[in-house]
Design a protein around this motif. Structure first.
Motif, mmCIF file in Angstrom:
data_model
loop_
_atom_site.group_PDB
_atom_site.id
_atom_site.type_symbol
_atom_site.label_atom_id
_atom_site.label_comp_id
_atom_site.label_asym_id
_atom_site.label_seq_id
_atom_site.Cartn_x
_atom_site.Cartn_y
_atom_site.Cartn_z
ATOM 1 N N ASN C 39 0.306 -3.343 51.259
ATOM 2 C CA ASN C 39 0.044 -1.963 50.843
ATOM 3 C C ASN C 39 -1.445 -1.631 50.725
ATOM 4 O O ASN C 39 -1.820 -0.609 50.180
ATOM 5 C CB ASN C 39 0.779 -1.628 49.540
ATOM 6 N N ILE C 40 -2.322 -2.530 51.226
ATOM 7 C CA ILE C 40 -3.757 -2.237 51.217
ATOM 8 C C ILE C 40 -4.207 -1.956 52.644
ATOM 9 O O ILE C 40 -3.971 -2.763 53.538
ATOM 10 C CB ILE C 40 -4.564 -3.423 50.656
ATOM 11 N N PRO C 41 -4.872 -0.847 52.872
ATOM 12 C CA PRO C 41 -5.337 -0.532 54.221
ATOM 13 C C PRO C 41 -6.384 -1.528 54.722
ATOM 14 O O PRO C 41 -7.052 -2.203 53.934
ATOM 15 C CB PRO C 41 -5.960 0.868 54.070
ATOM 16 N N GLU C 42 -6.515 -1.587 56.043
ATOM 17 C CA GLU C 42 -7.412 -2.553 56.689
ATOM 18 C C GLU C 42 -8.888 -2.228 56.482
ATOM 19 O O GLU C 42 -9.730 -3.101 56.507
ATOM 20 C CB GLU C 42 -7.136 -2.576 58.200
ATOM 21 N N LYS C 43 -9.182 -0.944 56.356
ATOM 22 C CA LYS C 43 -10.591 -0.541 56.264
ATOM 23 C C LYS C 43 -10.886 0.068 54.898
ATOM 24 O O LYS C 43 -10.018 0.690 54.283
ATOM 25 C CB LYS C 43 -10.924 0.490 57.355
ATOM 26 N N GLY C 44 -12.123 -0.094 54.473
ATOM 27 C CA GLY C 44 -12.532 0.520 53.227
ATOM 28 C C GLY C 44 -12.437 -0.436 52.048
ATOM 29 O O GLY C 44 -12.095 -1.608 52.208
ATOM 30 N N ILE C 45 -12.796 0.091 50.886
ATOM 31 C CA ILE C 45 -12.841 -0.733 49.684
ATOM 32 C C ILE C 45 -11.691 -0.342 48.753
ATOM 33 O O ILE C 45 -11.520 0.843 48.440
ATOM 34 C CB ILE C 45 -14.209 -0.569 48.985
ATOM 35 N N TYR C 46 -10.901 -1.321 48.377
ATOM 36 C CA TYR C 46 -9.761 -1.067 47.489
ATOM 37 C C TYR C 46 -9.781 -2.049 46.333
ATOM 38 O O TYR C 46 -10.194 -3.191 46.486
ATOM 39 C CB TYR C 46 -8.447 -1.206 48.272
ATOM 40 N N THR C 47 -9.322 -1.579 45.198
ATOM 41 C CA THR C 47 -9.290 -2.469 44.044
ATOM 42 C C THR C 47 -7.864 -2.610 43.529
ATOM 43 O O THR C 47 -7.098 -1.644 43.538
ATOM 44 C CB THR C 47 -10.171 -1.930 42.900
ATOM 45 N N ILE C 48 -7.535 -3.816 43.113
ATOM 46 C CA ILE C 48 -6.208 -4.084 42.567
ATOM 47 C C ILE C 48 -6.374 -4.820 41.244
ATOM 48 O O ILE C 48 -6.963 -5.898 41.196
ATOM 49 C CB ILE C 48 -5.366 -4.969 43.522
ATOM 50 N N PRO C 49 -5.879 -4.241 40.167
ATOM 51 C CA PRO C 49 -5.960 -4.937 38.885
ATOM 52 C C PRO C 49 -4.910 -6.045 38.776
ATOM 53 O O PRO C 49 -3.806 -5.903 39.300
ATOM 54 C CB PRO C 49 -5.705 -3.828 37.863
ATOM 55 N N THR C 50 -5.284 -7.108 38.126
ATOM 56 C CA THR C 50 -4.366 -8.228 37.921
ATOM 57 C C THR C 50 -4.896 -9.020 36.734
ATOM 58 O O THR C 50 -5.863 -8.600 36.113
ATOM 59 C CB THR C 50 -4.274 -9.093 39.204
ATOM 60 N N TYR C 51 -4.268 -10.134 36.378
ATOM 61 C CA TYR C 51 -4.924 -10.964 35.367
ATOM 62 C C TYR C 51 -5.161 -12.369 35.890
ATOM 63 O O TYR C 51 -4.451 -12.880 36.736
ATOM 64 C CB TYR C 51 -4.230 -10.935 34.005
ATOM 65 N N CYS C 52 -6.229 -12.948 35.371
ATOM 66 C CA CYS C 52 -6.815 -14.164 35.918
ATOM 67 C C CYS C 52 -5.954 -15.386 35.620
ATOM 68 O O CYS C 52 -5.196 -15.427 34.660
ATOM 69 C CB CYS C 52 -8.211 -14.336 35.308
ATOM 70 N N ASP C 53 -6.091 -16.403 36.459
ATOM 71 C CA ASP C 53 -5.341 -17.647 36.261
ATOM 72 C C ASP C 53 -6.248 -18.864 36.354
ATOM 73 O O ASP C 53 -5.781 -19.974 36.550
ATOM 74 C CB ASP C 53 -4.240 -17.742 37.316
ATOM 75 N N LEU C 54 -7.562 -18.649 36.247
ATOM 76 C CA LEU C 54 -8.449 -19.798 36.350
ATOM 77 C C LEU C 54 -8.387 -20.646 35.090
ATOM 78 O O LEU C 54 -8.708 -21.811 35.107
ATOM 79 C CB LEU C 54 -9.883 -19.355 36.657
ATOM 80 N N CYS C 55 -8.008 -20.033 33.965
ATOM 81 C CA CYS C 55 -7.679 -20.814 32.776
ATOM 82 C C CYS C 55 -6.566 -20.076 32.053
ATOM 83 O O CYS C 55 -5.997 -19.133 32.578
ATOM 84 C CB CYS C 55 -8.891 -21.064 31.881
ATOM 85 N N PHE C 56 -6.258 -20.482 30.859
ATOM 86 C CA PHE C 56 -5.109 -19.932 30.144
ATOM 87 C C PHE C 56 -5.463 -18.680 29.344
ATOM 88 O O PHE C 56 -4.640 -18.129 28.644
ATOM 89 C CB PHE C 56 -4.567 -20.986 29.182
ATOM 90 N N TRP C 57 -6.726 -18.251 29.415
ATOM 91 C CA TRP C 57 -7.147 -17.133 28.568
ATOM 92 C C TRP C 57 -6.546 -15.819 29.068
ATOM 93 O O TRP C 57 -6.373 -14.881 28.318
ATOM 94 C CB TRP C 57 -8.686 -17.067 28.545
ATOM 95 N N LYS C 58 -6.266 -15.762 30.360
ATOM 96 C CA LYS C 58 -5.591 -14.614 30.985
ATOM 97 C C LYS C 58 -6.374 -13.301 30.837
ATOM 98 O O LYS C 58 -5.843 -12.280 30.402
ATOM 99 C CB LYS C 58 -4.171 -14.462 30.443
#
Lengths: 183, 310, 733
Positions: C39-58
């Protein structure tokens, strides 16, 4: 005319390198190369120690040896005193790399001299550089040193500070804050 | 006790600057040698003594072009963005020694070409009689010959000084950051050039003349090296630290043994004995001088990169 | 600036330069083109919010895609956790997608366990194999015989799967190997946990004590941000650490305490505070019991008594006790996080809890706030089957105050078959070989298994021991369960895919659902897809998936979080009060008030092995991340300068650490420094990988866990103490 500079509060910096990582992703800095880094200076003997932690990068010197030694005009002062490199003018002769007492420059694998740009593409949009915007300790401030009312000017005035190698005569524009100025 | 740690690991900068390898050392050597040759040949042209020193005036201009081209090719090899080499000639940056250098090099070629014409090597005269004609015409103009001599000397000196200035303006590298370096490279270039003639000239007169000149250059060079070291030792902290590279540091042996002893002192002794006819002229001394001159560039280029403010 | 020491550093640089030179090879799969989410187009800048998984702090993050390529990940500005700023690992999260060592296909073991020889299989083959084994184990030993080890929120779907299957044996190393003793100690005192993220109000504290906690190197984002704020506000900081940590360099007092004597220091503080009546009298009078008994118990623990034990001067202990009390209730004695050190860790945590109680900091601004959360319901699943046998990890309630499952208890049962056999392990996103103490025991347990399944994104050491490896998509390529956080502000957050799963990797929820269906547990997976699951949950709080997808997180209204703001003080202990003296502990024969007991000290020629964190890596999970690899390629062993001189070692030399049982570490670089005591050495945890799958990070640095052959079990809650190992130092041959 603005004169961009940075104030970095070493009393808050924990040396986590978030600035380095953010710079790498923001600017697509190739693997194995860094435009900014952490320098740690420990003084004293156990257990009487002091430690200064600094996030370092190009000082965007007012008297930049990299600009004066560049044979093609690739290294230049951009608006606001930001030192930049025109990639299409650069021959990769590396004179600028040799000329920097801070060792802030390197050669991009594409052949041109590369270094911190103060994220000029962000600054011109009114945003902070990537390193400043990401810092979890809020220890970095970018601003106009010529404007006495800017946050950075106030910080430099109100806090004790030093620059790196001022004796090299480069007139660096990054100030390291080292505590309150009680004068 | 101070502990410094730095997370930066950029190749070419860390652990110490090492951007310039053999290419730049070879280029500086070639440039210095050509500078020396130009000054010497310019002197004899200026003095109108081109007949006395056949080797100097007929071989050196030609050789200069070759050596300079080789040097410039080495420089080209060092460029990281070779396609942009033409950018050196789309501008002139007054504060940049490298910009000065690239324009000096451009001026050197026509003067050297003229010098070649003024005393054509015999093979060329035979093969291209037309060129021989032009040459004869030019030669007859004494004013022109004198001027070519002057230009050779001026450009040669500029080139020789430039090879040193190129490094000495880098205040970031304390070992390089001494104006004496320009003199050192100039005199070293002269001694190498003189040694070359000493080695290849067939005329005994010319050989001895240049050997004597070389001895003078070597003595001067020795004197300059001592000045260079004293200058550093008595300078500010960073220069004091820098010169420790030659005074107990990692470059001590190579500098004092290969550059000073083998490259200057020993050939000076041999050549002094030779000019006073105590020993025969052998190519040994001039070869030592030339190797010493080459090693000098390598040592200065490498050690200078090792020295820093930190 | 000293040129000599700079040059010394330069040599260190030279040693690692070789590694840098081999870097640069882009991952095998990114070359074939990264697939962004459809659902993200090929061109241009798009942002998608999510939460991190590099540690447990989320932390809540925003990923930016530029022209079809993942560009960067930044903090979500409305997030109360990150406040718009991620830590270096979160910022480097981009590299977790581009990690060249990623697992890309389901694998099944070809030869013996641990040989890391694999056959690539299809997902269906993998699931069929697992389901057959699980059914067999169920019929022979009962469903309890399959245990789950997991870490992080991604494990939720596997927890659900295993519960539906009928197993109660679900454990996370974060309890018995990490924060368990702290939570037990605080529960015994206040009736409640410190929680994760911790309920510490560092930014408002006026006196902050860190005991072994190295904020700044330990990058728990919100805490580090608040720590910086505290520094700016002039908070008095006291750091107790055998090492001059980054935090110590910011502190007003650094106590380079003798390792293993922290309880003595805290008891001395308690002694001063009780005797000089420096505690919050009103608060203690209202909410606490057992002050007299506490006073009695610590009567002999004077600062003068503590000085020879701890090495901290009596007058300094006394002065800091008074100073601390001056700032109450905003005097916060941080409970720490990884606290499994010496085997009496619950008691040390209790001592810290009691000290906090005397400061009146629990429930107060600048102390411990009362976390709040949104009311989001669980998915309405059918009831899980009841296990007759109960949990396997803590037979006869051996560790009476273990309120979570003990990983090492499951391991012990797997080895001994008692109280009943364990025949299958599911391991989700936790590298047990780097986590559980004593590697040999872990291997012994694994050899007793009929089934060993590992779900991982990377070929961590534990995957090498698996029968089946299920390659999971990274957090950037998948949905996960909602994060309904307990924090200063209530919020619910979503993790959603930015990119399509690379190659054949799949999200955990998909694996759990498919496997559930194979096992005939369809009724436990009634949702069609993850979106339906998430939407159903969100609806219980009056929100929708569509709504949260755009913003990443939805915050509830601000609520009071301090007693002074209107939070009702509640202490769910048996007495309903803060228990300075614990009848509960007394009933089980433990010290009702903590007591100092001497720990074994390193023999001559040996040094206590301490370990901790680096800000640029999470456990052993990020060393192969190309961006974070660039930041720190290997760990160093910190050695006191004097000791290093004595051993004729200097920074940059390579040594091997040999522990008291003769276990030899990988080669590791020396950092000769004034910043550590002479009786201990320190390394950053997570290095010294051995898995063949780690192409670049394998063999770099030393693994502390490999050297932790000796461990002590905390009798109160079953935690495994790991700072009991001594090493000698040999120059690399």
């Amino acid at each position: 005319m603005a004169r961009y500079g940075m104030a970095i509060d070493t009393t808050k910096c924990v040396g986590c390198m978030d600035c380095v990582v953010a710079c790498k992703t923001e600017n697509n800095v190739p693997e194995g190369l860094n435009r900014d880094w952490i320098q740690t200076i420990v003084n004293g003997e156990f257990p009487n120690l002091t430690m200064e932690i600094r996030s370092e990068r190009c000082n965007h010197c007012t008297n930049a040896p990299c600009v004066s030694c560049c044979p093609t005009g690739a290294s230049h002062y951009h608006d606001g005193g930001i030192v930049l490199v025109h990639h299409d003018l650069c021959t990769g002769c590396k004179a600028c790399v040799a000329s920097c007492p801070y060792d802030a420059r390197f050669i991009n694998p594409e052949g041109y001299a590369d270094k911190c740009t103060f994220c000029v593409h962000r600054v011109e949009e009114g945003k902070d550089p990537a390193c400043v915007s990401v810092c979890p300790t809020y220890c970095m401030t970018l601003g106009d040193l010529d404007d006495p009312n800017s946050e950075i000017s106030k910080l430099v005035k109100s806090k004790n500070n030093h620059t790196n190698l001022p004796e090299a005569g480069t007139i660096p524009n990054i100030y390291y804050l080292i505590g309150d100025n009680n004068d | 006790m101070i502990e410094i740690t730095n997370t930066r690991m950029n190749h070419l900068i860390d652990p110490s600057l090492h951007i310039w390898g053999w290419e730049i050392s070879v280029y500086l050597f070639a440039g210095g040698m050509v500078a020396g040759m130009m000054i010497i040949l310019g002197f004899f042209f200026f003095k109108g003594r081109e007949k006395e020193v056949d080797c100097v005036c007929s071989i050196l201009p030609f050789l200069s072009i070759i050596v300079l081209s080789l040097g410039m090719f080495a420089l080209f090899l060092d460029l990281e963005y070779k396609l942009h080499v033409f950018r050196f000639y789309t501008t002139f940056i007054i504060t940049s020694p490298m910009s000065w250098g690239s324009w000096i090099l451009i001026l050197v070629y026509p003067v050297l070409a003229l010098s070649v014409l003024l005393k054509l090597p015999k093979i060329i005269s035979k093969l291209f009689p037309k060129i021989e004609k032009i040459s004869a015409q030019l030669k007859s103009n004494r004013k022109l010959v004198k001027s070519v001599g002057v230009f050779n000397m001026i450009l040669g000196a500029s080139l020789g000084i430039y090879t040193g200035v190129l490094l000495s303006t880098f205040q970031a590298r304390p070992l390089w950051n001494s104006p004496i370096l320009a003199l050192l490279f100039l005199v070293s270039g002269l001694s190498v050039a003189a040694a070359l003639v000493h080695m290849i000239s067939k005329s005994v007169y010319e050989r001895e003349l240049l050997a004597k000149a070389d001895n003078a250059f070597l003595i001067t060079e020795l004197f300059i090296i001592i000045l260079f070291v004293i200058g550093m030792v008595t300078s500010v902290k960073i220069h004091q630290d820098a010169i420790t590279l030659f005074l107990g540091g990692p470059y001590t042996a190579v500098f004092w043994i290969f550059v000073v002893l083998m490259g200057i002192v020993i050939p000076l002794i041999i050549q002094s004995l030779a000019v006073s006819h105590k020993v025969k002229h052998t190519p040994l001394a001039p070869i030592f001088v030339m190797i010493g001159g080459l090693i000098l560039r390598f040592v200065i280029v490498n050690a200078g990169q090792y020295s820093s403010w930190y | 600036m000293n040129s000599i020491s700079r040059r010394r550093f330069l040599k260190i640089g030279a040693a690692t330069a070789g590694v840098a030179a081999t870097a640069g090879a882009l991952s095998k799969f990114t070359k074939q083109g990264v697939k962004i989410s459809s659902n993200i187009p090929e061109k241009g800048i798009y942002t998608i919010p999510t939460y991190c998984d590099l540690c447990f702090w989320k932390c809540n993050a925003i990923a930016t895609v530029r022209d079809g390529k993942l560009w960067k990940i930044e903090g979500n500005p409305i997030d109360p956790m990150s406040k718009g700023r991620l830590c270096p690992r979160g910022t480097g999260g981009v590299g977790s997608y581009y990690d060249p060592d990623r697992l890309l296909k389901p694998l099944m073991r070809k030869n013996n366990r641990g040989e890391e020889k694999w056959v690539e299989v299809t997902w269906d083959e993998a699931f069929t194999f697992i389901a057959d084994k699980m059914n067999k184990i169920k019929s022979e030993y009962g469903p309890e015989a399959v245990a789950l080890f997991s870490h992080g929120i991604g494990g939720n779907f596997f927890k659900h799967l295993l519960k539906a299957y009928g197993s109660p044996n679900l454990a996370a190393p974060s309890f018995a190997q990490c924060r368990g003793p702290r939570d037990a100690g605080f529960r015994l005192t206040f009736g409640e946990d410190v929680g994760s993220p911790e309920r510490t109000d560092i930014e408002n504290s006026k006196f902050l004590v860190l005991i072994g906690s190295h904020l700044g190197e330990n990058m728990h984002n919100t805490q580090v941000q608040e720590f910086a704020t505290a520094i700016e506000r002039g908070t008095k900081i006291l750091v107790v650490d055998p090492r001059h940590s980054v935090a110590a360099s910011k502190a007003d007092w650094w106590f380079p305490i003798k390792p293993g004597t922290d309880i003595a220091l805290i008891l001395a503080w308690l002694n001063v505070i009780v005797n000089e009546e420096l505690y919050d009298k009103d608060y203690i009078g209202k909410y606490a019991i057992g002050l007299d008994k506490l006073k009695q118990a610590v009567a002999n623990n004077t600062p003068e008594w503590a000085y020879p034990i701890t090495g901290i001067k009596a007058e300094v202990i006394r002065e800091t006790a008074r100073e601390m009390a001056r700032y109450k209730p905003a005097a916060l004695i941080h409970p720490g996080r990884h606290v499994t050190w010496y085997g009496d860790d619950s008691q040390r945590s209790r001592a810290i809890a009691i000290l906090n109680a005397l400061m009146g900091s629990w429930g107060r601004k600048g102390g411990f706030f009362s976390p709040v959360s949104l009311d989001i319901g669980a998915y309405p699943y059918p009831e899980y089957p009841h296990s007759e046998k109960g949990k396997v990890d803590n037979p006869d309630n051996k560790y009476p105050f273990a309120h979570e499952t003990i990983t090492t208890g499951i391991r012990e049962a797997t080895i001994s078959g008692k109280p009943y056999p364990i025949k299958g392990w599911f391991v989700y996103a936790t590298n047990l070989m780097f986590t559980l103490p004593n590697e040999e025991e872990t291997i012994k347990a694994i050899q007793n298994l009929d089934l060993m399944v590992v779900v991982e994104t990377l070929p961590s050491e534990i995957t090498g021991w698996a029968d089946v490896v299920l390659p999971e998509a990274t957090y950037l390529e998948r949905y996960d369960d909602l994060n309904v956080e307990f924090f200063k502000e209530p919020f619910v957050a979503i993790r959603q895919p930015v990119l399509e799963p690379a190659y054949e990797t799949k999200p955990g929820w998909w694996m759990a659902k498919k496997l559930g269906e194979k096992l005939g547990l369809e009724n436990y997976f009634p949702w069609k897809n993850i979106e339906e699951f998430l939407d159903t949950r969100l609806k219980t709080g009056g929100y929708s998936l569509e709504q949260i997808k755009k913003v990443g997180l939805i915050k509830g209204e601000r609520q009071p979080i301090y007693f002074d703001e209107g939070v009702t003080p509640e202490f769910p202990t048996p007495s309903g009060k803060i228990e300075l003296y614990s009848e509960q502990l007394a009933a089980y024969g433990f010290d009702p008030v903590p007591r100092y007991r001497k720990h074994e000290e390193p023999p001559t020629g040996y040094y206590r092995l301490l370990f901790g964190r680096s800000p640029v890596h999470s456990f052993g999970r990020t060393q192969s991340n190309p961006i974070l690899f660039d930041m720190m390629k290997e760990n160093e062993v910190w050695l006191n300068k004097f000791v290093a001189d004595k051993l004729d070692l200097k920074s940059g030399d390579y040594v091997v650490l040999v522990n008291h049982d003769g276990v030899r570490s990988n080669r590791v670089m020396v950092k000769a420094t004034e910043r550590i005591r002479q009786d201990c050495v320190y390394i950053v945890h997570g290095f010294g990988h051995t898995s063949k799958g780690f192409v670049r990070s394998r063999g770099l640095g030393a693994s502390d866990n490999q050297l932790v052959t000796k461990y002590k079990i905390d009798p109160i809650m079953g935690g495994t103490a790991q700072h009991l190992n001594f090493v000698s130092i040999e120059r690399e041959a």
